[in-house]
Design an enzyme around this catalytic site. Sequence first.
Site, PDB file in Angstrom:
ATOM      1  N   HIS A 157      16.341 -37.971  -2.265  1.00 10.92           N
ATOM      2  CA  HIS A 157      15.576 -38.372  -1.082  1.00 10.92           C
ATOM      3  C   HIS A 157      14.087 -38.092  -1.274  1.00 10.92           C
ATOM      4  CE1 HIS A 157      19.166 -39.429   1.130  1.00 10.92           C
ATOM      5  NE2 HIS A 157      19.712 -38.341   0.593  1.00 10.92           N
TER       6      HIS A 157
ATOM      7  N   TRP B 141      -2.542  -2.884  -1.762  1.00 12.31           N
ATOM      8  CA  TRP B 141      -2.192  -4.302  -1.821  1.00 12.31           C
ATOM      9  C   TRP B 141      -3.105  -4.968  -0.815  1.00 12.31           C
ATOM     10  CZ3 TRP B 141      -0.478  -8.185   1.453  1.00 12.31           C
ATOM     11  CH2 TRP B 141       0.034  -9.324   0.824  1.00 12.31           C
TER      12      TRP B 141
ATOM     13  N   LYS C 132      13.503 -15.838  -7.955  1.00 12.64           N
ATOM     14  CA  LYS C 132      13.394 -14.816  -9.005  1.00 12.64           C
ATOM     15  C   LYS C 132      12.543 -15.324 -10.157  1.00 12.64           C
ATOM     16  CE  LYS C 132      14.545 -12.110  -7.728  1.00 12.64           C
ATOM     17  NZ  LYS C 132      15.090 -11.442  -6.590  1.00 12.64           N
TER      18      LYS C 132
ATOM     19  N   GLU D 261      17.892 -18.205  -4.478  1.00  6.53           N
ATOM     20  CA  GLU D 261      17.600 -16.874  -4.990  1.00  6.53           C
ATOM     21  C   GLU D 261      17.141 -16.939  -6.451  1.00  6.53           C
ATOM     22  OE1 GLU D 261      16.915 -14.059  -4.182  1.00  6.53           O
ATOM     23  OE2 GLU D 261      17.385 -12.754  -5.862  1.00  6.53           O
TER      24      GLU D 261
ATOM     25  N   GLU E  66       8.786 -15.795  -9.108  1.00  8.02           N
ATOM     26  CA  GLU E  66       8.184 -14.511  -8.753  1.00  8.02           C
ATOM     27  C   GLU E  66       7.698 -13.750  -9.995  1.00  8.02           C
ATOM     28  OE1 GLU E  66      11.260 -12.186  -6.882  1.00  8.02           O
ATOM     29  OE2 GLU E  66       9.834 -10.939  -5.813  1.00  8.02           O
TER      30      GLU E  66
ATOM     31  N   CYS F  11       0.834  -1.195   0.000  1.00  7.24           N
ATOM     32  CA  CYS F  11       0.000   0.000   0.000  1.00  7.24           C
ATOM     33  C   CYS F  11       0.880   1.260   0.000  1.00  7.24           C
ATOM     34  CB  CYS F  11      -0.949   0.097   1.180  1.00  7.24           C
ATOM     35  SG  CYS F  11      -2.163  -1.216   1.205  1.00  7.24           S
TER      36      CYS F  11
ATOM     37  N   LYS G  41       6.289  -4.616  -3.226  1.00  6.57           N
ATOM     38  CA  LYS G  41       7.725  -4.461  -2.984  1.00  6.57           C
ATOM     39  C   LYS G  41       8.094  -4.548  -1.509  1.00  6.57           C
ATOM     40  CE  LYS G  41      11.911  -3.281  -4.291  1.00  6.57           C
ATOM     41  NZ  LYS G  41      12.627  -4.391  -4.942  1.00  6.57           N
TER      42      LYS G  41
ATOM     43  N   ASN H  10      -2.161   2.297   5.462  1.00  2.00           N
ATOM     44  CA  ASN H  10      -1.242   1.200   5.147  1.00  2.00           C
ATOM     45  C   ASN H  10      -0.976   0.465   6.449  1.00  2.00           C
ATOM     46  OD1 ASN H  10       0.770  -0.511   4.244  1.00  2.00           O
ATOM     47  ND2 ASN H  10       2.371   1.058   4.363  1.00  2.00           N
ATOM     48  N   GLY H  11      -1.285  -0.840   6.474  1.00  2.13           N
ATOM     49  CA  GLY H  11      -1.060  -1.613   7.689  1.00  2.13           C
ATOM     50  C   GLY H  11      -2.258  -2.512   7.957  1.00  2.13           C
TER      51      GLY H  11
ATOM     52  N   ARG I  66       4.438  -0.518  -4.531  1.00  2.37           N
ATOM     53  CA  ARG I  66       4.095  -1.009  -3.188  1.00  2.37           C
ATOM     54  C   ARG I  66       2.794  -1.813  -3.177  1.00  2.37           C
ATOM     55  NH1 ARG I  66       6.970   1.855   0.690  1.00  2.37           N
ATOM     56  NH2 ARG I  66       5.534   1.158   2.279  1.00  2.37           N
TER      57      ARG I  66
END
Length: 605
Positions: A501, A76, A482, A478, A485, A2, A600, A100-101, A28
């Site tokens: 395994h 968001w 990437k 990583e 995502e 947000c 983000k 935001n929150g 955001r």
Amino acid sequence: MCGIIGYVGCEPQSNQVLLDGLKALEYRGYDSAGMAIVVNRDVRVIKTRGKVANLEKKIEDLHLPSSVLGIAHTRWATHGIPNQSNAHPHQHGMVTLVHNGIIENYGELKELLTKQGYVFESETDTEIAAAYLDYVYKKSFDKKQALQEANKAFRGSFAFGIIFADEQDTLYAMRRNSPLIVAVGEHERYIASDVPAILKYTKDYILLDQDEIAVLKKDEVKIYTLDLVERDYEVKTATMDASAIAKDGYEHFMLKEIHEEPRVVKDTMHAYVQDDIDQLVASLPDLRKYQQIHIVSCGSAMYAGMIAKSLIEQAARIRVDVEIASEYRYKHPIYDVPTLVLIVSQSGETADSLAALLLAKSQGVDTMAIVNVIGSSIAREAKYVAYTHAGVEIAVATTKAYCTQVALLSLMALNLAYVHGHVDKKQANAIIQEVQQLPEMLEHMIEDVQYVQAAKIISRHNNVFFLGRGLDYALCMEASLKLKEISYIHSEAYAAGELKHGTISLIEKGTPVIAICTEESLYEKTISNIKEVKARGANVILVVREDFNVGDDYYDYKISVPKVNRLIQGIVSVVPLQLLSYQVANLRGCEIDQPRNLAKSVTVE
Ligand code: M6R
């Protein structure tokens, strides 16, 4: 997570300022957007589902005049699906606000308010906050007192921008655990979730502390603590300018940011060391006394921590545990020897990482932050801070910030190895010379197009595996994150020896397996594991150090990476993997900079 922007000024410029701010904040969150402005003494709310461009179009279609006061939001979703009624601003009675929150106790507040006759339209916690503030405001008609009372009633995190209908030249703000700055123009004042949102208009800003209330008029800002005591403040000046948030001719921010890696890695390293180990020792905190380090972070920042674990344990012989922040904060960590809790975070605002830091602090344990955003919450709370110098990162998928985190952590490993006597001055200085070649190496890797063919292969599949050992395993984590995502391809990263395994049952004819092989001491082991998947029909893309002599029956496609000092091998090797993900996502027509469901900066739990 947000984005909030607010404006109060002497000229009616709200619409332009708010839309510019929202566009800069869109990374955001981007599932819906809205704004509230004062039109004919009415606080008018306009909201849309989808991106800020939809809101812009709606405002144009409505021919809405600008105002001297306004707030806006890009969302968001947390509570309630992304639709128009759940979008912010939310309005009840005298109060219109953006948030935001998360208000964690919104359920019990809703019950109370329902008994008072409030009726709710949305599924959000934010609408409850607006109604609650209206409810307490109407008791005394004292705004600061109402904000104080609401602050005490709300559990959770919030950054609010607020307009009261009976004061149409004043913008109110309040925050706890979610970021918010106040910015200062000539005859304008702003609030924003972060600095880039206001750079087009001003570079001067004030940091708002926990549980503070800001009251903004066009020519003044007053900041109050929760006891309603006015406090002095320092006006800081941002060093970046508006060009930092432009694409500069690149198709996507992610590509631009990968191209910035040589420069920002150099800036980060040079901030700590030029050519002599003593500079490094002087520029980093003295960490000699710690017998163990807990690196606590989320996502890519945690994977940077995994690289650091391998480097620090091997070079400095200090125990390092890497922990997921959202687990760590609830797990009663053991601090039976002198421990440093090291938080790695690009934004410096990640809610779980911040909570982990506060937990360690509450236990009397020393904390250090490696962050990119100056003055961010994590930077402000930690005992020691070391900044990366990645500049603003806009693409949701981190690339350049991750590289600077690994670069700084590598320097930290060297520093620890030196102060603990595992390398002497001569050796340390020789390593510093070697790592100075990193920016040049990165330039070379960015120009190299070996990944293009591999991207074509991967883009046609929906399941991919990454395999590696040691440092390469951390890199696999990583690279896999990437890829999934931004391209929405399911991908799993496995320690190469672990595959048999269980997971090897998923390998079938044609399954792409990206094997990373740069660890000298583990090279033969990894190669054997590659043989195992190859024998089961996998299509192997081998990312391998150029000096390893691997027969061509081990792979279907090869990407060579140069041999460099182990301290920087991870940074050099990650570049083709970042470009590979980018290219795959591009071939699949994905929204690279703003992948679905993501944001983000994750400022909620
Ligand atoms: O701002 P932070 O570094 O604390 O963020 C941590 C993660 O949310 C972040 O690295 C995330 O995993 C990235 N989107 C990955 O590209």
